[in-house]
Write a protein that holds these residues in place. Structure first.
Motif, short mmCIF file in Angstrom:
data_model
loop_
_atom_site.label_atom_id
_atom_site.label_comp_id
_atom_site.label_asym_id
_atom_site.label_seq_id
_atom_site.Cartn_x
_atom_site.Cartn_y
_atom_site.Cartn_z
N ALA A 245 -6.12 43.80 -8.86
CA ALA A 245 -5.21 44.67 -8.11
C ALA A 245 -5.21 44.29 -6.63
O ALA A 245 -6.17 43.70 -6.13
CB ALA A 245 -5.63 46.13 -8.27
N THR A 246 -4.15 44.64 -5.95
CA THR A 246 -4.06 44.45 -4.50
C THR A 246 -4.55 45.73 -3.83
O THR A 246 -3.94 46.80 -4.00
CB THR A 246 -2.62 44.14 -4.08
OG1 THR A 246 -2.19 42.94 -4.74
CG2 THR A 246 -2.52 43.95 -2.58
N LEU A 247 -5.66 45.63 -3.09
CA LEU A 247 -6.28 46.78 -2.45
C LEU A 247 -6.58 46.47 -1.00
O LEU A 247 -6.80 45.31 -0.63
CB LEU A 247 -7.59 47.16 -3.16
CG LEU A 247 -7.54 47.55 -4.63
CD1 LEU A 247 -8.95 47.79 -5.16
CD2 LEU A 247 -6.67 48.78 -4.85
N ARG A 254 -13.77 52.65 -1.67
CA ARG A 254 -13.72 53.72 -2.66
C ARG A 254 -14.02 53.19 -4.05
O ARG A 254 -14.72 53.83 -4.84
CB ARG A 254 -12.35 54.40 -2.60
CG ARG A 254 -12.14 55.54 -3.60
CD ARG A 254 -13.23 56.59 -3.53
NE ARG A 254 -13.46 57.06 -2.16
CZ ARG A 254 -14.46 57.88 -1.82
NH1 ARG A 254 -15.32 58.32 -2.74
NH2 ARG A 254 -14.61 58.26 -0.57
N LEU A 255 -13.51 52.01 -4.36
CA LEU A 255 -13.78 51.39 -5.65
C LEU A 255 -15.28 51.15 -5.83
O LEU A 255 -15.84 51.40 -6.90
CB LEU A 255 -13.00 50.08 -5.78
CG LEU A 255 -13.18 49.30 -7.09
CD1 LEU A 255 -12.66 50.11 -8.27
CD2 LEU A 255 -12.46 47.95 -7.00
N ALA A 256 -15.94 50.66 -4.78
CA ALA A 256 -17.37 50.41 -4.85
C ALA A 256 -18.16 51.70 -5.05
O ALA A 256 -19.13 51.74 -5.81
CB ALA A 256 -17.84 49.69 -3.58
N ILE A 257 -17.75 52.76 -4.35
CA ILE A 257 -18.44 54.04 -4.49
C ILE A 257 -18.32 54.55 -5.92
O ILE A 257 -19.31 54.99 -6.53
CB ILE A 257 -17.85 55.06 -3.49
CG1 ILE A 257 -18.22 54.68 -2.05
CG2 ILE A 257 -18.34 56.48 -3.81
CD1 ILE A 257 -17.48 55.48 -0.99
N MET A 258 -17.12 54.50 -6.47
CA MET A 258 -16.94 54.97 -7.84
C MET A 258 -17.67 54.08 -8.83
O MET A 258 -18.30 54.56 -9.78
CB MET A 258 -15.45 55.03 -8.18
CG MET A 258 -14.66 56.07 -7.40
SD MET A 258 -12.95 56.21 -7.96
CE MET A 258 -13.17 56.97 -9.57
N ALA A 259 -17.62 52.77 -8.62
CA ALA A 259 -18.28 51.84 -9.54
C ALA A 259 -19.79 52.02 -9.54
O ALA A 259 -20.44 51.84 -10.57
CB ALA A 259 -17.93 50.41 -9.17
N ASP A 292 -2.59 53.44 -4.94
CA ASP A 292 -2.15 54.82 -5.14
C ASP A 292 -3.28 55.61 -5.80
O ASP A 292 -3.93 55.11 -6.73
CB ASP A 292 -0.91 54.86 -6.03
CG ASP A 292 0.32 54.30 -5.32
OD1 ASP A 292 0.28 54.20 -4.07
OD2 ASP A 292 1.29 53.95 -6.00
N PRO A 293 -3.52 56.85 -5.35
CA PRO A 293 -4.69 57.59 -5.84
C PRO A 293 -4.87 57.62 -7.35
O PRO A 293 -5.99 57.38 -7.84
CB PRO A 293 -4.49 58.98 -5.24
CG PRO A 293 -3.80 58.70 -3.94
CD PRO A 293 -2.86 57.57 -4.24
N PRO A 294 -3.82 57.88 -8.16
CA PRO A 294 -4.06 57.88 -9.61
C PRO A 294 -4.48 56.51 -10.15
O PRO A 294 -5.35 56.42 -11.02
CB PRO A 294 -2.70 58.31 -10.19
CG PRO A 294 -2.01 59.01 -9.07
CD PRO A 294 -2.45 58.30 -7.83
N GLU A 298 -8.25 55.40 -11.73
CA GLU A 298 -8.51 54.72 -13.00
C GLU A 298 -9.29 53.42 -12.78
O GLU A 298 -10.21 53.11 -13.54
CB GLU A 298 -7.20 54.42 -13.74
CG GLU A 298 -7.47 53.81 -15.11
CD GLU A 298 -6.20 53.43 -15.87
OE1 GLU A 298 -6.31 53.20 -17.09
OE2 GLU A 298 -5.13 53.35 -15.25
N LEU A 299 -8.93 52.67 -11.75
CA LEU A 299 -9.68 51.44 -11.46
C LEU A 299 -11.16 51.74 -11.25
O LEU A 299 -12.03 51.04 -11.78
CB LEU A 299 -9.11 50.77 -10.21
CG LEU A 299 -7.77 50.04 -10.35
CD1 LEU A 299 -7.25 49.64 -8.97
CD2 LEU A 299 -7.92 48.81 -11.24
N GLY A 300 -11.46 52.79 -10.48
CA GLY A 300 -12.86 53.13 -10.22
C GLY A 300 -13.59 53.60 -11.46
O GLY A 300 -14.77 53.27 -11.67
N THR A 301 -12.89 54.36 -12.30
CA THR A 301 -13.51 54.84 -13.54
C THR A 301 -13.80 53.69 -14.49
O THR A 301 -14.90 53.59 -15.07
CB THR A 301 -12.58 55.86 -14.22
OG1 THR A 301 -12.34 56.94 -13.33
CG2 THR A 301 -13.22 56.40 -15.50
N VAL A 302 -12.85 52.80 -14.64
CA VAL A 302 -13.04 51.63 -15.52
C VAL A 302 -14.13 50.72 -14.95
O VAL A 302 -14.95 50.17 -15.70
CB VAL A 302 -11.72 50.88 -15.71
CG1 VAL A 302 -11.93 49.57 -16.47
CG2 VAL A 302 -10.73 51.76 -16.46
N ALA A 303 -14.16 50.56 -13.62
CA ALA A 303 -15.20 49.73 -13.00
C ALA A 303 -16.59 50.31 -13.26
O ALA A 303 -17.54 49.56 -13.53
CB ALA A 303 -14.94 49.60 -11.50
#
Length: 339
Positions: A245-247, A254-259, A292-294, A298-303
């Motif tokens: 994804a483009t982030l 945020r992705l790292a925190i969720m992962a 986009d937040p949704p 999902e990216l963070g949850t899957v990660a």
């Protein structure tokens, strides 16, 4: 899909190890660079250039993430990886020179039975990590070994050999997510004294034995188990999650925190005072916007799920070190796969 982080377009991984010293390094290379950040929840991290990944810092793209054994000595590995990248012309250009950015996290494997002769007097040998970083970068490819390989060579957990794990998955929006982890946890990846993994609920197929969760948690499931009881020793689980994804850098944060929650799903205890638990998150930007937040949710949850699976897979694929007193590996102790 290989069920490896290299399913994410633009990511290559290489391992190098010194079996006599029982240590190694793993290098993830981003072929066209990546936007990245990190989340560090362990109380005693060791890293290189980690501060530059915070969203308020100027730097944006990185070229590699290095995971290494060796504690403070292991920080040399990023230098070896950077030399390879520089020779290939990868990195930002300053004054006509290619300056690659290789960030790094280290784990503690100095007392696992290997011959760390650079720590003795007189010092006759240099630590091997610069060479290991170089060698791992040179062999980076789509396929790479798991278990007792690269940064997972010297890794252990409470009662079982640790190792290098990796997984991947697709989101509902078609983005690819992958995880890479060197599991050197202070805690346990398995439930009580049995073979089931804490991450069993997230397993895909039989990637780490196909046992799932037990029908009923054993009586000792919540008994606290950690290395070095009664006092925990230094330990660290270090990881990278990546997506096509483009982030932005803040979105990678945020992705790292969720992962990082993937470690809590797969290890107990985790993020302890003597841990250096660190998770990098990188976006190669090969696919569309994922901020986009949704979509980012999902990216963070899957990660996080990928990271939990990768932890279990790293332990499942490991083989014990050939030294007296070495902790056993999962397959030897529990006899293999599905029951």
């Amino acid at each position: 899909m290989r069920n490896l982080i290299t399913d994410v377009p633009g990511v290559l991984v290489g391992n190098a190890q010194d079996m006599r010293a029982a240590t190694g390094a793993t290098v993830a290379i981003f072929e066209q660079g990546a936007i990245a950040s990190l989340s560090t929840l362990g109380g005693a991290p060791g890293d290189r250039m980690a501060t530059s990944l915070e969203p308020e810092m100027v730097g944006q793209a990185i070229d590699a993430v290095v995971l290494s054994g060796g504690s403070v000595y292991g920080l040399d590995a990023a230098g070896g990886a950077s030399a390879v990248l520089c020779q290939r012309g990868q990195g930002r250009t300053f004054g006509g020179l290619a300056i690659p950015v290789a960030v790094q996290a280290i784990l503690f494997d100095l007392i696992n039975g290997g011959e760390k002769d650079w720590m003795r007097e007189p010092v006759k040998h240099k630590p091997p990590y610069w060479d290991l970083g170089r060698d791992a970068a040179l062999v980076a490819a789509h396929e790479f070994a798991l278990g007792t390989a690269g940064a997972g060579v010297g890794a252990t957990t409470a009662g079982l050999k640790g190792g290098l794990g990796s997984t991947s998955a697709k989101t509902s929006q078609g983005f690819t997510v992958g995880a890479l982890v060197a599991v050197n946890a202070v805690g346990a990846a398995t439930i009580g004294s049995g073979p089931h993994f804490w991450a069993g609920a997230y397993e895909q197929g039989d990637e780490f034995g196909g046992l799932g969760w037990p029908a009923k948690l054993p009586d000792d499931a919540l008994k606290l188990r950690f290395k070095g009881q009664p006092l925990p020793v230094t330990a660290t689980t270090i990881a990278l999650v990546a997506t096509d994804a483009t982030l932005t850098k803040a979105e990678c944060k945020r992705l790292a925190i969720m992962a990082n929650d993937g470690l809590s799903k797969s290890l107990r205890p985790v993020h302890a005072p003597n841990d250096g638990d660190t998770v990098f998150a990188a976006a190669t930007g090969k696919a569309g916007r994922g901020g986009d937040p949704p979509i980012l949710t999902e990216l963070g949850t899957v990660a996080a799920d990928c990271l939990a699976r990768a932890v279990a897979r790293g332990v499942y694929e490991a083989t014990a070190l050939p030294f007296p007193g070495a902790v056993p590996d999962w397959k030897t102790k529990f006899g293999g796969g599905r029951r």
